[in-house]
Motif scaffolding. Sequence first.
Motif, PDB file in Angstrom:
ATOM      1  N   GLY A 132     -13.484 -18.443 147.417  1.00  0.00           N
ATOM      2  CA  GLY A 132     -12.047 -18.492 147.079  1.00  0.00           C
ATOM      3  C   GLY A 132     -11.517 -18.723 145.748  1.00  0.00           C
ATOM      4  N   PHE A 133     -11.963 -19.711 145.209  1.00  0.00           N
ATOM      5  CA  PHE A 133     -11.892 -19.828 143.518  1.00  0.00           C
ATOM      6  C   PHE A 133     -12.500 -18.929 142.684  1.00  0.00           C
ATOM      7  CE2 PHE A 133     -10.314 -23.829 145.432  1.00  0.00           C
ATOM      8  CZ  PHE A 133      -9.114 -24.273 144.506  1.00  0.00           C
ATOM      9  N   VAL A 134     -13.922 -18.585 143.066  1.00  0.00           N
ATOM     10  CA  VAL A 134     -14.430 -17.496 142.197  1.00  0.00           C
ATOM     11  C   VAL A 134     -13.833 -16.230 142.218  1.00  0.00           C
ATOM     12  CG1 VAL A 134     -16.525 -15.956 142.203  1.00  0.00           C
ATOM     13  CG2 VAL A 134     -16.835 -18.426 142.551  1.00  0.00           C
ATOM     14  N   ASN A 140      -8.295 -13.217 137.219  1.00  0.00           N
ATOM     15  CA  ASN A 140      -7.751 -13.574 135.962  1.00  0.00           C
ATOM     16  C   ASN A 140      -8.714 -13.615 134.407  1.00  0.00           C
ATOM     17  OD1 ASN A 140      -4.995 -14.699 136.906  1.00  0.00           O
ATOM     18  ND2 ASN A 140      -6.631 -15.269 138.396  1.00  0.00           N
ATOM     19  N   LEU A 141      -9.922 -12.933 134.530  1.00  0.00           N
ATOM     20  CA  LEU A 141     -10.668 -12.912 133.392  1.00  0.00           C
ATOM     21  C   LEU A 141      -9.826 -12.636 132.295  1.00  0.00           C
ATOM     22  CD1 LEU A 141     -13.813 -11.738 134.922  1.00  0.00           C
ATOM     23  CD2 LEU A 141     -13.203 -14.051 134.437  1.00  0.00           C
ATOM     24  N   PHE A 144      -8.651 -15.474 130.133  1.00  0.00           N
ATOM     25  CA  PHE A 144      -9.392 -16.038 129.272  1.00  0.00           C
ATOM     26  C   PHE A 144      -9.642 -15.487 128.136  1.00  0.00           C
ATOM     27  CE2 PHE A 144      -9.878 -17.913 133.706  1.00  0.00           C
ATOM     28  CZ  PHE A 144      -9.949 -19.302 133.141  1.00  0.00           C
ATOM     29  N   SER A 145      -9.820 -14.047 128.266  1.00  0.00           N
ATOM     30  CA  SER A 145     -10.295 -13.050 126.961  1.00  0.00           C
ATOM     31  C   SER A 145      -9.101 -13.368 125.953  1.00  0.00           C
ATOM     32  CB  SER A 145     -10.441 -11.714 127.526  1.00  0.00           C
ATOM     33  OG  SER A 145     -10.705 -11.023 126.175  1.00  0.00           O
ATOM     34  N   VAL A 146      -7.831 -13.242 126.171  1.00  0.00           N
ATOM     35  CA  VAL A 146      -6.917 -13.323 125.523  1.00  0.00           C
ATOM     36  C   VAL A 146      -6.783 -14.715 125.040  1.00  0.00           C
ATOM     37  CG1 VAL A 146      -4.237 -13.648 125.640  1.00  0.00           C
ATOM     38  CG2 VAL A 146      -5.385 -11.733 126.707  1.00  0.00           C
ATOM     39  N   ALA A 147      -7.222 -15.706 125.504  1.00  0.00           N
ATOM     40  CA  ALA A 147      -7.251 -17.179 124.844  1.00  0.00           C
ATOM     41  C   ALA A 147      -8.132 -17.256 123.830  1.00  0.00           C
ATOM     42  CB  ALA A 147      -7.645 -18.172 126.083  1.00  0.00           C
ATOM     43  N   LEU A 148      -9.274 -16.338 123.728  1.00  0.00           N
ATOM     44  CA  LEU A 148     -10.120 -16.382 122.743  1.00  0.00           C
ATOM     45  C   LEU A 148      -9.717 -15.260 121.768  1.00  0.00           C
ATOM     46  CD1 LEU A 148     -13.465 -16.638 125.004  1.00  0.00           C
ATOM     47  CD2 LEU A 148     -12.542 -18.398 123.571  1.00  0.00           C
ATOM     48  N   ILE A 154     -15.463 -12.072 128.706  1.00  0.00           N
ATOM     49  CA  ILE A 154     -15.922 -13.177 129.683  1.00  0.00           C
ATOM     50  C   ILE A 154     -16.587 -12.284 130.901  1.00  0.00           C
ATOM     51  CG2 ILE A 154     -15.078 -15.109 131.096  1.00  0.00           C
ATOM     52  CD1 ILE A 154     -14.632 -15.345 128.127  1.00  0.00           C
ATOM     53  N   LYS A 155     -17.816 -13.008 131.106  1.00  0.00           N
ATOM     54  CA  LYS A 155     -18.414 -12.344 132.398  1.00  0.00           C
ATOM     55  C   LYS A 155     -17.730 -12.735 133.539  1.00  0.00           C
ATOM     56  CE  LYS A 155     -22.859 -11.958 129.820  1.00  0.00           C
ATOM     57  NZ  LYS A 155     -24.303 -12.615 129.865  1.00  0.00           N
ATOM     58  N   PRO A 156     -17.852 -11.991 134.522  1.00  0.00           N
ATOM     59  CA  PRO A 156     -17.434 -12.364 136.016  1.00  0.00           C
ATOM     60  C   PRO A 156     -18.134 -13.805 136.393  1.00  0.00           C
ATOM     61  CG  PRO A 156     -17.656  -9.986 136.101  1.00  0.00           C
ATOM     62  CD  PRO A 156     -18.267 -10.600 134.476  1.00  0.00           C
ATOM     63  N   VAL A 157     -17.802 -14.465 137.186  1.00  0.00           N
ATOM     64  CA  VAL A 157     -18.401 -15.548 137.668  1.00  0.00           C
ATOM     65  C   VAL A 157     -19.004 -15.451 139.086  1.00  0.00           C
ATOM     66  CG1 VAL A 157     -17.294 -17.402 136.246  1.00  0.00           C
ATOM     67  CG2 VAL A 157     -16.487 -16.467 138.505  1.00  0.00           C
TER      68      VAL A 157
END
Length: 269
Positions: A132-134, A140-141, A144-148, A154-157
Motif C-alpha cells: 500500500g505504501f509502495v 507521488n514520484l 520528489f523530483s520537483v524537490a530535487l 526518481i526510480k519507482p520503489v
Amino acid sequence: MNNNFNLNRFLLLLKRQWLDFGNIYLGTLVVLIGILIAFYSYFLPSPKTTNFLDYEGNLDLRFRYGLFLFLGFFFITIVAGSYYSNLGQKSRAIIELMMPASTLEKFLVGVWYTAIVTIVSYLLVFYVVDLGFVKYLNSNLDAFSVALYKKREIKPVHTMLNEVLSDANYRRYLRFFFFIPFMFTSIFLLGSVYFNRFHYIKTAMAVLLFTGVAGYIIFKAGGFLTKDMVRSGLETKEDVSLQWIFIITGLVTVVMWLITYIRLKEKEV
C-alpha cells in the motif's frame, strides 16, 4: 483419552481453539497493522525533507528491514508464548485438560496456530501494508523530483519482498535462516506450557542465554571445520557457518517441539 490421531477430532479441535484463540489473535493482528502503519507513516520518505534518498540515490526505505525483523520477532513470540498460558491457571487448566482430544492433537493444533498461521499471517499483513505504501510513493514520484529541482528522475520503489527475491545475495543467504522463525515459536511455545507464570519474560531470558551459547558454538564449529581451508574448490568458513545455522536451528526446533509434546503429556497425567 488415548493418544491416537483422529482427523475429525483434530478438525473439531481446530474450530474449538479458534473460538478462544481467534478473537485474541485477530485483535493482535489489528494492533500489528496499526503499528506497521504508524512506523511507515513516520519513517516514509517525504519530499518536504532533504534526506529522502539512500546511498544509491533511490528513495530510502531501508527502515523496512529492521522493522520487519524486530516487529516480526515480537509478534510471533508473543502469540506462541501465550498459547498454553491457560495451563498455568488451575481453574482454566482443568477445562483444557478435560477436553476430549488426545495430547498429540492438542500439540499439533498448537504448532499449527503458533508456527504456521502466525508466521504466514505476519508475512501477509506486512506485505499488504508495504504494498500500500509502495503504491502511494510511486504515485507521488513527481513531487520528489520537483524537490530535487528536477535534477534527476526518481526510480519507482518496490515491495520489500520483490527486493529480496530479485537480489541474488538475499536469495543465497535466506535459505540458511529458514528455521529461525520456527525455532523461536517452538521455544516460546514450550515456555507457555513449561512456566506457570510470567511465561514470556522467563522464556525471553532463556532465549538470551541460549542465543549466546548457540552463537558461540556455531562460530567455533565453523572455525574448526574450516581450519586451513583454501577458497579454491572448497567451502568458505562463511558458507560452513551458515550451514551450521541451518542445521542447528532445524534441530533445536524439532527438539523444542518434542519437549513441548512431552510436557503436555505430563500435564494430562
